[in-house]
Design a protein around this motif. Structure first.
Motif, PDB file in Angstrom:
ATOM      1  N   GLU A  71      -0.111   4.409  10.885  1.00  0.00           N
ATOM      2  CA  GLU A  71       0.590   3.704   9.813  1.00  0.00           C
ATOM      3  C   GLU A  71       1.758   2.916  10.403  1.00  0.00           C
ATOM      4  OE1 GLU A  71       3.180   5.428   6.318  1.00  0.00           O
ATOM      5  OE2 GLU A  71       1.043   5.588   5.758  1.00  0.00           O
ATOM      6  N   ARG A 111       1.276   5.339  -0.284  1.00  0.00           N
ATOM      7  CA  ARG A 111       0.502   6.568  -0.082  1.00  0.00           C
ATOM      8  C   ARG A 111       0.601   7.449  -1.320  1.00  0.00           C
ATOM      9  NH1 ARG A 111      -1.512   9.139   4.683  1.00  0.00           N
ATOM     10  NH2 ARG A 111      -2.844  10.849   3.943  1.00  0.00           N
ATOM     11  N   ALA A 117       0.868  -1.179   0.000  1.00  0.00           N
ATOM     12  CA  ALA A 117       0.000   0.000   0.000  1.00  0.00           C
ATOM     13  C   ALA A 117       0.903   1.227   0.000  1.00  0.00           C
ATOM     14  CB  ALA A 117      -0.918   0.001   1.213  1.00  0.00           C
ATOM     15  N   THR A 126       3.302  -1.111   4.256  1.00  0.00           N
ATOM     16  CA  THR A 126       3.443   0.307   3.938  1.00  0.00           C
ATOM     17  C   THR A 126       4.884   0.791   4.045  1.00  0.00           C
ATOM     18  OG1 THR A 126       2.674   0.676   6.215  1.00  0.00           O
ATOM     19  CG2 THR A 126       1.100   1.081   4.441  1.00  0.00           C
ATOM     20  N   LEU A 154      -5.733  -1.729   6.961  1.00  0.00           N
ATOM     21  CA  LEU A 154      -6.619  -0.941   6.093  1.00  0.00           C
ATOM     22  C   LEU A 154      -7.995  -1.580   5.978  1.00  0.00           C
ATOM     23  CD1 LEU A 154      -4.639   0.193   2.891  1.00  0.00           C
ATOM     24  CD2 LEU A 154      -5.422   1.606   4.793  1.00  0.00           C
ATOM     25  N   LEU A 181      -7.476   4.008   7.048  1.00  0.00           N
ATOM     26  CA  LEU A 181      -6.395   3.452   7.857  1.00  0.00           C
ATOM     27  C   LEU A 181      -6.846   3.401   9.311  1.00  0.00           C
ATOM     28  CD1 LEU A 181      -3.293   2.697   8.197  1.00  0.00           C
ATOM     29  CD2 LEU A 181      -2.965   5.135   8.736  1.00  0.00           C
ATOM     30  N   VAL A 190      -3.146   0.104  -3.502  1.00  0.00           N
ATOM     31  CA  VAL A 190      -2.877  -1.253  -3.012  1.00  0.00           C
ATOM     32  C   VAL A 190      -2.695  -2.202  -4.191  1.00  0.00           C
ATOM     33  CG1 VAL A 190      -3.759  -3.169  -1.631  1.00  0.00           C
ATOM     34  CG2 VAL A 190      -4.211  -0.811  -0.922  1.00  0.00           C
ATOM     35  N   ARG A 238      -7.432   1.978  -5.185  1.00  0.00           N
ATOM     36  CA  ARG A 238      -7.284   3.227  -4.435  1.00  0.00           C
ATOM     37  C   ARG A 238      -8.192   3.186  -3.201  1.00  0.00           C
ATOM     38  NH1 ARG A 238      -4.375   7.041  -6.893  1.00  0.00           N
ATOM     39  NH2 ARG A 238      -5.285   8.708  -5.629  1.00  0.00           N
ATOM     40  N   ALA A 268      -7.299   7.335   2.521  1.00  0.00           N
ATOM     41  CA  ALA A 268      -6.408   7.272   3.683  1.00  0.00           C
ATOM     42  C   ALA A 268      -7.179   7.279   4.991  1.00  0.00           C
ATOM     43  CB  ALA A 268      -5.425   8.443   3.638  1.00  0.00           C
ATOM     44  N   HIS A 292      -4.986   9.011  -0.659  1.00  0.00           N
ATOM     45  CA  HIS A 292      -5.308   7.614  -0.856  1.00  0.00           C
ATOM     46  C   HIS A 292      -4.062   6.740  -0.658  1.00  0.00           C
ATOM     47  CE1 HIS A 292      -8.791   9.417  -2.857  1.00  0.00           C
ATOM     48  NE2 HIS A 292      -9.390   8.242  -2.775  1.00  0.00           N
ATOM     49  N   TYR A 293      -4.322   5.455  -0.448  1.00  0.00           N
ATOM     50  CA  TYR A 293      -3.296   4.429  -0.580  1.00  0.00           C
ATOM     51  C   TYR A 293      -3.595   3.667  -1.867  1.00  0.00           C
ATOM     52  CZ  TYR A 293      -1.829   5.015   4.286  1.00  0.00           C
ATOM     53  OH  TYR A 293      -1.350   5.523   5.478  1.00  0.00           O
TER      54      TYR A 293
END
Length: 400
Positions: free
Chosen positions: A230, A146, A144, A175, A188, A226, A153, A220, A223, A150-151
């Motif tokens: 993180e 950043r 994932a 991450t 996530l 989460l 994945v 996507r 964030a 968004h992250y």
């Protein structure tokens, strides 16, 4: 240590039994007795019956809908559900991700997700295992990265139970690949309707499609999904796994199955003799019952000690419950298969059973027993394999 139940606990058990007699849909009850699968609609309907009673998430804190029960009441409730038999809510939401959200999530996550989990408005699945990261979960490779708010994945999860029904998946993702593997993982929450997610069913040895593999291709994820901090996901995962405690031995399930074995063995004849009257068969049943009674006493000891445990930390004796509970579940499945004998059938879906015009080979109750036997092979693997449980026992209990 007093393992006897109080008058109040006996009264609570009767309250649970009466509720089950009054509110469990008869067709669902019949399916579960016969080891048949429930539809998603049936499971959701039952979940909402529980939620209306206030028993959907009794183990949660009262401010989030919990019942404020004692550990013994939780034990009684779980055992009665298993013995009836009936299921509580799918535990990926109620027992796994729910406690993580109310313990580590932010207020917006708690407000949105927790009521929906309790009322089965969202179906959850668990995205932990990967093709190269099963028992060694910390070796997971799903990334994932950043990207603004968004992250993104990418990766694959496998053995994802009931993902074909899921609205959401809680995932462990990497991450930070530049640190010790346990330190670079995040937790996530991912909407299963997100573009880039592919669910592919895996056919099991029983012929059914209970588990799946999931592919993430540039998915996507906001964030805001989460949980906690993180790179702290490994801590949250350990907390999640530590919440499995009282029902892990499935004592009630094995009790119900032994009753079923005796009932069916009384109907089956070997020549002029009922199977239940054969000394060799009765010896097998008695041996399993003795092991089950020992397991039940061990589980009651764990329940008695629950108030002394550190929050979120699993009693190492639970490894004994998982190990012996798995063995006994498989032993009861063996007995059922011996009862069904020559009427053992391959997997037949509910749709095929209802639409087919060929008469059954044997009695109606026979069709689901062989698939249930094959499905029981997995119980010594999931939730920590037998080998892992033996390591825990050796280190934490025997001090080896």
């Amino acid at each position: 240590m007093d393992l006897a139940f109080t008058n109040e606990e006996h009264a609570f058990r009767e309250e649970v039994r009466q509720f089950l007699r009054d509110r469990v849909p008869p067709e669902m009850h019949r399916k579960l007795i016969e080891s048949r699968n429930l539809s998603r609609d049936e499971m959701v309907a039952w979940a909402r019956i529980l939620n209306k009673k206030g028993w959907a998430v009794p183990h949660w804190p009262k401010e989030h809908g919990g019942a404020g029960w004692t550990p013994v009441q939780h034990y009684i409730f779980g055992e009665e559900l298993q013995m009836y038999p009936v299921r509580d809510l799918p535990d990926f939401g109620t027992s796994l991700v729910g406690p993580v959200i109310y313990t580590f999530g932010n207020e917006a996550q708690k407000k949105y997700f927790l009521p929906r989990i309790a009322n089965a408005e969202d179906w959850w699945c668990q995205g932990f295992s990967e093709p190269g990261a099963g028992s060694d979960l910390a070796s997971l490779q799903t990334r994932a990265v950043r990207d603004g708010d968004h992250y993104v994945v990418n990766g694959q999860k496998i053995w994802t139970t009931l993902a074909q029904y899921a609205d959401w998946i809680f995932c462990l993702v990497r991450t930070n690949p530049g640190v010790k593997k346990q330190l670079g993982i995040s937790f996530l929450l991912i909407d299963m309707k997100s573009p880039g997610i592919t669910v592919r069913p895996i056919q099991l040895i029983d012929g059914g499609y209970e588990v799946n593999e999931i592919f993430f291709d540039d998915v996507r994820v906001p964030a805001e999904n989460l949980v906690g901090e993180e790179d702290k996901g490994w801590d949250y995962a350990k907390f999640l796994l530590g919440n499995e405690r009282f029902s892990i031995a499935s004592v009630g399930t094995s009790k119900e199955r032994i009753l079923r074995v005796k009932e069916l063995a009384a109907k089956c004849r070997v020549g002029e003799e009922r199977l239940i009257d054969r000394a060799t068969f009765r010896e097998k049943v008695a041996a399993v019952e003795i092991q089950l009674k020992a397991l039940e006493v061990t589980q009651l000891r764990v329940v008695t000690n629950a108030s002394k445990e550190q929050k979120g930390r699993q009693d190492p004796a639970s490894a004994i419950l998982k190990l012996k509970g798995s063995e006994i579940q498989q032993a009861t499945a063996d007995l059922l298969l011996e009862v069904v004998g020559p009427y053992t059938l391959p997997y037949v879906s509910e749709e095929d059973l209802e639409s087919g015009n060929e008469p059954p080979i044997g009695p109606d109750w026979a069709a689901a027993i062989a698939p249930a036997y094959f499905n029981a092979r997995k119980v010594s693997i999931y939730g920590g394999s037998d080998e892992i449980q033996k390591n825990i026992i050796a280190k934490a209990i025997l001090g080896l």
